[in-house]
Design a protein around this motif. Sequence first.
Motif: not given
Length: 74
Positions: A24-33, A49-52
């Motif tokens: 299981e791979v989780q990718i976290q991104t932070w978006q700020q304006h 985003q999670t991919a199995f």
Amino acid sequence: MQECYFYVQNGDDNLICPYNSKSEVQIQTWQQHANEETQILTNGKTITQTAFEPMECQKEKCGAWYNDRYHYKD
């Protein structure tokens, strides 16, 4: 009794376990304006985003497999 379904991948006879995953791979991104006038950061959000990757049925190595059959919910 709940039905359990195995998935066959790519037309071969390998069963795919519906309960376990190989990885299981989780990718976290932070978006700020930022405010265009003041350049002050206003709000942000985290996107996950999670991919199995599916796991092949382990058959005899699985505790739910006996009598040449899968018995998870029996």
